[in-house]
Design an enzyme around this catalytic site. Structure first.
Site, short mmCIF file in Angstrom:
data_model
loop_
_atom_site.label_atom_id
_atom_site.label_comp_id
_atom_site.label_asym_id
_atom_site.label_seq_id
_atom_site.Cartn_x
_atom_site.Cartn_y
_atom_site.Cartn_z
N GLU A 1 -9.17 13.96 14.92
CA GLU A 1 -8.58 14.30 13.96
C GLU A 1 -9.33 15.41 13.13
O GLU A 1 -10.36 16.00 13.92
CB GLU A 1 -8.65 13.05 12.65
CG GLU A 1 -7.85 11.99 13.22
CD GLU A 1 -7.73 10.88 11.93
OE1 GLU A 1 -8.04 11.13 10.89
OE2 GLU A 1 -6.77 9.85 12.28
N HIS B 1 0.61 -1.37 -0.01
CA HIS B 1 -0.01 0.00 0.03
C HIS B 1 0.67 1.36 -0.09
O HIS B 1 0.22 2.47 0.32
CB HIS B 1 -0.94 -0.15 1.23
CG HIS B 1 -2.05 -0.77 0.95
ND1 HIS B 1 -2.38 -1.90 0.08
CD2 HIS B 1 -3.61 -0.48 0.82
CE1 HIS B 1 -3.40 -2.55 -0.11
NE2 HIS B 1 -4.40 -1.40 0.29
N ASP C 1 -5.52 4.94 10.35
CA ASP C 1 -6.89 4.85 9.91
C ASP C 1 -7.39 3.79 9.22
O ASP C 1 -8.53 3.65 9.13
CB ASP C 1 -7.19 6.11 9.25
CG ASP C 1 -7.08 7.54 9.63
OD1 ASP C 1 -6.70 7.56 10.74
OD2 ASP C 1 -7.17 8.71 8.88
P1 FAD Z 1 4.23 -1.77 2.23
O1 FAD Z 1 3.75 -0.83 1.00
O2 FAD Z 1 4.38 -3.12 1.54
O3 FAD Z 1 6.03 -1.50 2.32
C1 FAD Z 1 6.20 -0.10 2.79
C2 FAD Z 1 7.71 -0.16 3.09
O4 FAD Z 1 7.77 -0.55 4.15
C3 FAD Z 1 8.73 -0.59 1.96
O5 FAD Z 1 9.66 0.23 1.81
C4 FAD Z 1 8.75 -2.08 2.30
O6 FAD Z 1 9.96 -2.36 1.85
C5 FAD Z 1 8.91 -1.75 3.93
N1 FAD Z 1 8.37 -2.91 4.60
C6 FAD Z 1 7.26 -3.75 4.39
N2 FAD Z 1 7.05 -4.71 5.24
C7 FAD Z 1 8.68 -4.60 6.07
C8 FAD Z 1 9.01 -5.32 6.97
N3 FAD Z 1 8.35 -6.46 7.46
N4 FAD Z 1 10.27 -4.99 7.49
C9 FAD Z 1 10.74 -3.95 6.91
N5 FAD Z 1 10.38 -3.24 6.06
C10 FAD Z 1 9.05 -3.52 5.52
N6 FAD Z 1 -0.36 5.84 7.15
C11 FAD Z 1 -0.63 6.09 8.28
O7 FAD Z 1 0.45 6.53 9.23
N7 FAD Z 1 -1.72 6.55 8.97
C12 FAD Z 1 -2.60 6.21 8.01
O8 FAD Z 1 -3.94 6.48 8.61
C13 FAD Z 1 -2.71 5.54 7.00
N8 FAD Z 1 -3.86 5.25 6.23
C14 FAD Z 1 -3.66 4.88 4.99
C15 FAD Z 1 -4.75 4.48 4.35
C16 FAD Z 1 -4.74 3.92 3.03
C17 FAD Z 1 -5.82 3.29 2.26
C18 FAD Z 1 -3.36 3.58 2.39
C19 FAD Z 1 -3.40 2.79 1.08
C20 FAD Z 1 -2.45 3.83 3.18
C21 FAD Z 1 -2.46 4.44 4.39
N9 FAD Z 1 -1.27 4.72 5.23
C22 FAD Z 1 -1.31 5.59 6.44
C23 FAD Z 1 0.17 4.61 4.88
C24 FAD Z 1 0.66 3.23 5.20
O9 FAD Z 1 1.10 3.10 6.63
C25 FAD Z 1 2.11 2.86 4.38
O10 FAD Z 1 1.77 3.29 3.05
C26 FAD Z 1 2.42 1.60 4.94
O11 FAD Z 1 4.03 1.62 4.53
C27 FAD Z 1 1.66 0.72 4.07
O12 FAD Z 1 1.96 -0.65 4.68
P2 FAD Z 1 2.03 -1.92 3.68
O13 FAD Z 1 2.08 -3.07 4.76
O14 FAD Z 1 1.39 -1.86 2.68
O15 FAD Z 1 3.70 -1.87 3.44
#
Ligand code: FAD
Length: 526
Positions: free
Chosen positions: A275, A102, A164
């Site tokens: 918020e 994400h 969120d």
């Molecule tokens: P990914 O997108 O898969 O990875 C993100 C990063 O982390 C990459 O660099 C990846 O290499 C690294 N990573 C992933 N897993 C690991 C691991 N196990 N160890 C080390 N590195 C790792 N963020 C907020 O803070 N607050 C919010 O309210 C919020 N709301 C959101 C709502 C939506 C609909 C979306 C799409 C995103 C939101 N986000 C929010 C952002 C979100 O926290 C970040 O985009 C987060 O990185 C997504 O998590 P993911 O598991 O999909 O990680």
């Protein structure tokens, strides 16, 4: 004549050298291709149908990996990273952990590298530990927050700090910060972790905490995946409530809105979640894709027109249990509301279960998925703005740059710096209170020139960033994205040296998390 033959010889030499390098490079890749399946692992690699790993929520960057690891154990991840480490700098191979994908700008992708599909890592299972008034849970780095919530609620507990949206992984949010309306009180998610297990860029499995390997622990929290892959995390829990009183009130004046927000986050007795949203020129202004707020007086809310104006919506929540004295809780809410200066006729309230409240964005996601509107480009921009500059920021951005429309929700809410550790890698403004301002735009993939086109939204983001820079507002990007190392240096400021030192210590070949483009394997500029 002599210079012509010298020229021809130089050209031939260059061609030979390039062919040699190309052969070496190909050999490296084919060696790796043949050697990866020979690794003794519990899970497996896939070399085809890996397109999912070249996608993310942003829908703007697509880099196909060479292989995807579907790990079943921590040693699978360690063996894979060790293998890449052993291949040395010449292999060019990198490794990206992918949580739920994400990210917005390819941060979890690895061009021709190895993507680790963290959601496959299910073992060991979640383990809970409870004392008299505390609790924690040990979870996999690939676990979704929604699953942690559901499992913890079986014990009447829940994590303290959230995002969120809960369909994100522990490793993904801890690599950034994890911010939501509870952060003013508990800090971001990275302030609510007690211990981590990490696979470093050398393939070592290390347990770390504030007491043990503290430098790695602090580096990994907010460390953009640069120092290690989080394979396990110990998350702090608190007793969970059953119900939530969810409230929205409106303001026409930005400074009154932010003054009330800051008063609430500084008060001893306050709401459990705070918020805010900016509403630009809309009807039915209380709902948007990001949540499923259905107030009891729904008709009034959906008819509400902002009549071309920009309004500011303060969003609050109070947790409670039906077995408590609800009369007292309602009185407390009334008393807290009575101190605020919102437009008097604009109080909208509803009551939902605790899980409905925390999982509110997913309800909206399901509706958007059904309309095919979830997988569109998302040129999001998230900023952390110092409190002393928020008025100047609001005047320019909401008064001028975004005066007539926004293509998605815009969030604005303050948090307390005292709840953030200054040892972690997260980059925040240097002020006691700062705001998260999130422009959560979605682009119409069919539009090339309109106000809903990706191009237009990206240029709007640039205008906002240019303004912040020119006005010296001391703004930092959250979920940062830059193109050059100089920009990264400027982003980290005084902490760049620590960040670089940690990279040298834990991932000296720059194998991990290449999608951020901070360090490049083989071109490690120190
Ligand atoms: P990914 O997108 O898969 O990875 C993100 C990063 O982390 C990459 O660099 C990846 O290499 C690294 N990573 C992933 N897993 C690991 C691991 N196990 N160890 C080390 N590195 C790792 N963020 C907020 O803070 N607050 C919010 O309210 C919020 N709301 C959101 C709502 C939506 C609909 C979306 C799409 C995103 C939101 N986000 C929010 C952002 C979100 O926290 C970040 O985009 C987060 O990185 C997504 O998590 P993911 O598991 O999909 O990680």
């Amino acid at each position: 004549m002599r210079s012509l033959s010298f020229f021809i010889r130089s050209i031939s030499f260059t061609i030979m050298l390039l062919s040699f390098l190309a052969i070496q490079l190909n050999l490296c890749f084919s060696n790796t291709q043949f050697s990866l399946p020979d690794l003794r692992i519990d899970g497996h690699f896939t070399f085809t149908n890996n397109e999912f790993a070249a996608k993310d929520y942003g829908n703007q960057y697509q880099f196909l990996p060479f292989a995807v690891l579907h790990p079943e154990s921590v040693s699978d991840i360690s063996a894979t990273v060790s293998h890449v480490w052993d291949l040395g700098v010449g292999s060019g191979l990198t490794v990206a952990a992918r949580g739920h994908g994400h990210s917005i700008q390819g941060q979890a992708q690895a061009h021709r590298g190895i993507v680790v599909n963290m959601e496959s890592l299910k073992k060991p299972k979640m383990e809970f530990e409870f004392g008299f008034d505390f609790g924690y849970v040990d979870v996999s780095g690939g676990e979704l927050w929604i699953n942690i919530l559901k499992e913890s609620l079986k014990f009447g507990f829940a994590p303290k700090s959230w995002t969120d949206y809960l369909h994100l992984t522990v490793g993904g949010t801890l690599s950034n910060a994890g911010i939501s309306g509870q952060a003013f009180r508990h800090g971001p998610q990275i302030s609510n972790v007690q211990q981590l297990e990490v696979v470093t860029g050398k393939g070592e499995v290390v347990t770390c905490s504030e007491e043990k390997n503290a430098d790695l622990f602090n580096g990994v929290l907010g460390g953009l995946g640069q120092f290690g892959i989080i394979t396990r995390a110990r998350i702090l829990l608190e007793p969970a409530a059953e119900m939530v009183k969810w409230i929205r009130v409106l303001y026409s004046d930005f400074s009154t809105f932010t003054r009330d927000q800051e008063r609430l986050i500084s008060a001893k007795k306050s709401f459990d979640y705070i918020e805010g949203l900016v509403i630009i020129n809309r009807t039915g202004l209380l709902n948007n894709w990001r949540s499923s707020f259905n107030p009891k007086d729904d008709d009034e809310a959906s008819q509400f027109k902002s009549e071309g104006k920009t309004l500011f919506c303060l969003e609050l929540a109070k947790y409670f249990n039906p077995s408590d004295n609800t009369g007292e809780i309602y009185e407390e809410i009334e008393s807290m509301l009575s101190e605020l200066r919102y437009i008097p006729s604009t109080v909208f309230m509803t009551e939902v279960t605790y899980i409905e409240f925390l999982d509110r964005v997913h309800t909206a996601e399901i509706k958007l998925q059904a309309k095919g509107l979830w997988d569109v480009p998302h040129p999001w921009l998230n900023l952390l703005v110092p409190s002393s500059k928020i008025q100047r920021f609001g005047d320019e951005v909401f008064g001028k740059i975004l005066a007539d429309t926004s293509n998605g929700p815009v969030l604005v809410y303050p948090v307390n710096k005292s709840k953030w550790s200054n040892r972690s890698s997260a980059v925040i403004p240097d002020e006691d209170i700062f705001y998260l301002v999130a422009f959560l735009s979605q682009a119409n993939p069919l539009s090339t020139k309109g106000k809903d086109s990706l191009q237009h939204l990206l240029s709007q983001n640039k205008k906002i960033l240019d303004f912040c820079k020119e006005a010296h507002l001391g703004v930092k990007q959250y979920l940062p994205h830059f193109h050059t190392q100089d920009e990264w240096r400027a982003h980290f400021g005084q902490t760049w040296e620590t960040f670089q030192r940690r990279k040298m210590a834990y991932d000296p070949l720059a194998i991990l998390a290449p999608g951020h483009r901070i360090f490049q394997k083989g071109i490690f500029d120190l």
